[in-house]
Enzyme design. Structure first.
Site, short mmCIF file in Angstrom:
data_model
loop_
_atom_site.label_atom_id
_atom_site.label_comp_id
_atom_site.label_asym_id
_atom_site.label_seq_id
_atom_site.Cartn_x
_atom_site.Cartn_y
_atom_site.Cartn_z
N LYS A 35 -0.45 42.43 7.78
CA LYS A 35 -0.63 41.89 6.43
C LYS A 35 -1.59 40.70 6.44
O LYS A 35 -2.54 40.66 5.66
CB LYS A 35 0.72 41.42 5.86
CG LYS A 35 0.57 40.61 4.57
CD LYS A 35 1.86 40.01 4.12
CE LYS A 35 2.16 38.67 4.71
NZ LYS A 35 1.65 37.51 3.98
N ASN A 36 -1.33 39.75 7.33
CA ASN A 36 -2.12 38.52 7.30
C ASN A 36 -3.58 38.75 7.64
O ASN A 36 -4.44 37.96 7.24
CB ASN A 36 -1.52 37.47 8.24
CG ASN A 36 -0.28 36.82 7.63
OD1 ASN A 36 0.07 37.12 6.49
ND2 ASN A 36 0.37 35.97 8.39
N ARG A 79 -0.76 32.77 -2.06
CA ARG A 79 -1.67 31.73 -1.57
C ARG A 79 -2.97 32.28 -0.98
O ARG A 79 -4.03 31.69 -1.14
CB ARG A 79 -0.97 30.94 -0.46
CG ARG A 79 -0.12 29.83 -0.94
CD ARG A 79 0.39 29.06 0.25
NE ARG A 79 -0.73 28.54 1.03
CZ ARG A 79 -1.35 27.41 0.77
NH1 ARG A 79 -0.96 26.67 -0.24
NH2 ARG A 79 -2.35 27.01 1.51
N LEU A 95 -8.22 21.01 3.92
CA LEU A 95 -9.09 21.42 5.04
C LEU A 95 -10.07 22.49 4.59
O LEU A 95 -11.23 22.51 5.03
CB LEU A 95 -8.25 21.94 6.21
CG LEU A 95 -7.82 20.91 7.27
CD1 LEU A 95 -7.07 19.75 6.68
CD2 LEU A 95 -6.98 21.59 8.36
N PRO A 132 -1.10 22.18 1.40
CA PRO A 132 -2.34 21.79 0.71
C PRO A 132 -3.54 22.60 1.20
O PRO A 132 -3.44 23.36 2.17
CB PRO A 132 -2.51 20.33 1.09
CG PRO A 132 -1.66 20.09 2.27
CD PRO A 132 -0.62 21.15 2.32
C1 UD1 Z 1 -1.12 31.50 7.74
C2 UD1 Z 1 -0.25 32.73 7.55
C3 UD1 Z 1 1.21 32.36 7.62
C4 UD1 Z 1 1.51 31.62 8.90
C5 UD1 Z 1 0.56 30.43 9.09
C6 UD1 Z 1 0.70 29.73 10.42
C7 UD1 Z 1 -1.53 34.18 6.06
C8 UD1 Z 1 -1.64 34.80 4.73
N1 UD1 Z 1 -0.53 33.31 6.23
O1 UD1 Z 1 -0.85 30.62 6.66
O2 UD1 Z 1 1.99 33.56 7.55
O3 UD1 Z 1 2.84 31.13 8.87
O4 UD1 Z 1 -0.81 30.89 8.99
O5 UD1 Z 1 0.54 30.63 11.46
O6 UD1 Z 1 -2.32 34.45 6.95
N2 UD1 Z 1 -2.53 22.63 5.98
C9 UD1 Z 1 -3.00 21.49 5.39
N3 UD1 Z 1 -4.20 21.53 4.73
C10 UD1 Z 1 -4.94 22.68 4.66
C11 UD1 Z 1 -4.45 23.85 5.27
C12 UD1 Z 1 -3.24 23.80 5.94
O7 UD1 Z 1 -2.37 20.45 5.45
O8 UD1 Z 1 -6.01 22.67 4.04
C13 UD1 Z 1 -1.24 22.60 6.74
C14 UD1 Z 1 -0.17 23.54 6.16
O9 UD1 Z 1 0.53 22.96 5.09
C15 UD1 Z 1 0.68 23.79 7.39
C16 UD1 Z 1 -0.33 23.77 8.54
O10 UD1 Z 1 -1.48 23.11 8.04
O11 UD1 Z 1 1.61 22.76 7.55
C17 UD1 Z 1 -0.74 25.12 9.07
O12 UD1 Z 1 -1.07 25.96 8.00
P1 UD1 Z 1 -2.13 27.15 8.10
O13 UD1 Z 1 -2.35 27.49 9.55
O14 UD1 Z 1 -3.30 26.82 7.27
O15 UD1 Z 1 -1.31 28.35 7.44
P2 UD1 Z 1 -1.83 29.39 6.38
O16 UD1 Z 1 -3.21 29.80 6.70
O17 UD1 Z 1 -1.53 28.91 5.01
#
Ligand code: UD1
Length: 419
Positions: A22-23, A92, A125, A122
């Site tokens: 899915k991801n 998201r 990034l 958020p």
């Molecule tokens: C993706 C996956 C999710 C998985 C996660 C971590 C998809 C659709 N989802 O989510 O299933 O659990 O990776 O492996 O692929 N963060 C910030 N600012 C940003 C971006 C992220 O603070 O701009 C924080 C997030 O709140 C979180 C952390 O960084 O605490 C990691 O998030 P991230 O790796 O970005 O997860 P997703 O891409 O949202």
């Protein structure tokens, strides 16, 4: 609303074929926006999230042709550059259309995704990466309004911490930027490699995906491609953990066992037997007790946060005390009170959960709180004595293809009840 009803206590025995991830599929679908030629995706999972993203892409003028395990996306022209709140708030990952639309049309307006049950999540990034590539970004009334006169430009970007979504988003934007982009401290998840491989098949120039430093040499135009989605490591890990939790023997096929390197030793440590051959993995536990194992979630290649809840379901039945630490999301323990309703003994303190194993769980009415948490309740229900009813299964349908059918084929007494 549908619910899943489980009669627990039967060991699992059989074979499960793992679907496309899915991801990964969600980001590959978004990549179609970068080309005026068709992108054909095979090994596509049929999920609520992928269908939903299909609708969102149609909103941009993408022609979506759905087949069995196959999806063709043709963004001949972009009829819109706006993703409204109603379409982004439900998922998201749809926020990731911003970069590609901006890269192709030099402007985009996409609703901010908002928080979700597992934390604030958020997108700073993501936005900083696009700004570094020369995008002008304004936030107004819940929308990101982005423009890049003359197109995006290559940039040297260092992420302050690892983000899967931001790495993918930056990659999706940089492939059409002028010049070279370097992504430092990039995420290394298999889904990143899958996206890079697909973009390369479309004509992009990407080096280093799967490592912390990725370089992208922008090209003027991308073409069409045919690409097979990587098998879902989280789905595979979920069924492997279910087999270890419930007991029995489950063979996983269409699986990339190398993508779960952090999981296999932990399952073995917990007392299940893992046997791998070239294209399948057999997970067995026949009456041996579950041993307590401490785990903490990390970015890949560490233990995935998306398997934390499922691992906890297993630890609920361990012969001792284990500690699970969640390092990625600040609020990803909502399954704990639900597991406790089934007799689990869990104490949450900040980012740590202390699980004191109990000899058995008892069936109960529980509520799915997020996608992966739902899967932990299903595994707990299968291991428990009596009947478990899992409500709000729309969470489950977002990311697990035919879970009740796949488990039912392994002898699980599980059914979906329409209400
Ligand atoms: C993706 C996956 C999710 C998985 C996660 C971590 C998809 C659709 N989802 O989510 O299933 O659990 O990776 O492996 O692929 N963060 C910030 N600012 C940003 C971006 C992220 O603070 O701009 C924080 C997030 O709140 C979180 C952390 O960084 O605490 C990691 O998030 P991230 O790796 O970005 O997860 P997703 O891409 O949202």
């Amino acid at each position: 609303m549908d619910k899943i009803v489980i009669e627990g206590g039967t060991p699992l025995s059989g074979q499960i074929s793992i679907s496309g991830a899915k991801n990964s599929a969600l980001k590959l679908m978004v990549a179609c926006l970068l080309s005026d030629e068709p992108l054909e995706l095979t090994n596509m999972p049929n999920l609520r999230d992928t269908r939903f993203l299909g609708h969102l892409l149609e909103n941009f003028g993408v022609e979506v042709t759905d087949g069995v395990g196959r999806l063709t996306l043709h963004a001949k022209t972009l009829s819109s550059t706006t993703a409204p709140y109603d379409l982004v708030r439900k998922m998201r990952a749809s926020f990731n259309v911003l970069g590609p639309v901006l890269a192709r049309a030099h402007k985009a307006k996409v609703s901010l995704p908002g928080g979700c049950a597992i934390g604030a999540r958020p997108v700073d990034l993501h936005l900083n990466a696009l700004k570094a590539m020369g995008a002008n970004i304004e936030l107004s009334e819940g929308y990101v309004i982005a423009s890049a006169k003359g197109g995006l430009k290559g940039a040297d970007i260092t992420f302050p911490f690892i983000s899967v979504g931001a790495t993918e988003h930056a990659m999706l934007a940089a492939v059409l930027a002028k010049g070279e982009t370097t992504l430092n401290n990039a995420a290394r998840e298999p889904e990143i490699v899958d996206l890079a491989n697909c973009l390369q098949a479309m004509g992009a120039k990407i080096n280093g995906a799967g490592r912390s430093e990725i370089t992208i040499e922008g090209v003027e135009k991308l073409g069409g491609a045919k690409f097979a989605v990587v098998p879902d490591r989280i789905e595979a890990g979920t069924y492997a953990l279910a087999a270890a939790t419930v007991g029995g023997a489950v063979r996983l096929v269409n699986v990339r066992s190398d993508h779960l390197g952090s999981l296999w030793p932990l399952i073995a440590q917990a007392g299940a037997k893992v046997t791998m051959d070239e294209d399948s993995v057999l997970v067995e536990r026949h009456g041996t007790p579950i041993r307590p194992v401490d785990v903490e979630t990390q970015a890949y290649p560490g233990f995935p946060t998306d398997l934390q809840a499922q691992f906890m379901a297993m630890m609920c039945l361990a012969d001792g005390v284990s500690i699970i630490r969640e390092n990625i999301f600040e609020n990803r323990f909502m399954h704990c009170p639900e597991l406790s309703r089934m007799g689990a003994n869990i104490t949450v303190s900040g980012r740590e959960a202390i699980i004191r194993g109990v000899p058995k769980l008892k069936g109960a009415q529980v509520m799915a709180t997020d996608l992966r948490a739902s899967a932990s309740l299903i595994a707990a229900g299968l291991a428990a004595e009596g009947t478990t009813e899992v409500g709000r299964v729309y969470h489950l349908d977002r990311g697990f293809e035919q879970i009740e059918v796949k488990l039912g084929n392994c002898g699980a007494r599980i059914k979906r009840v329409k209400e």
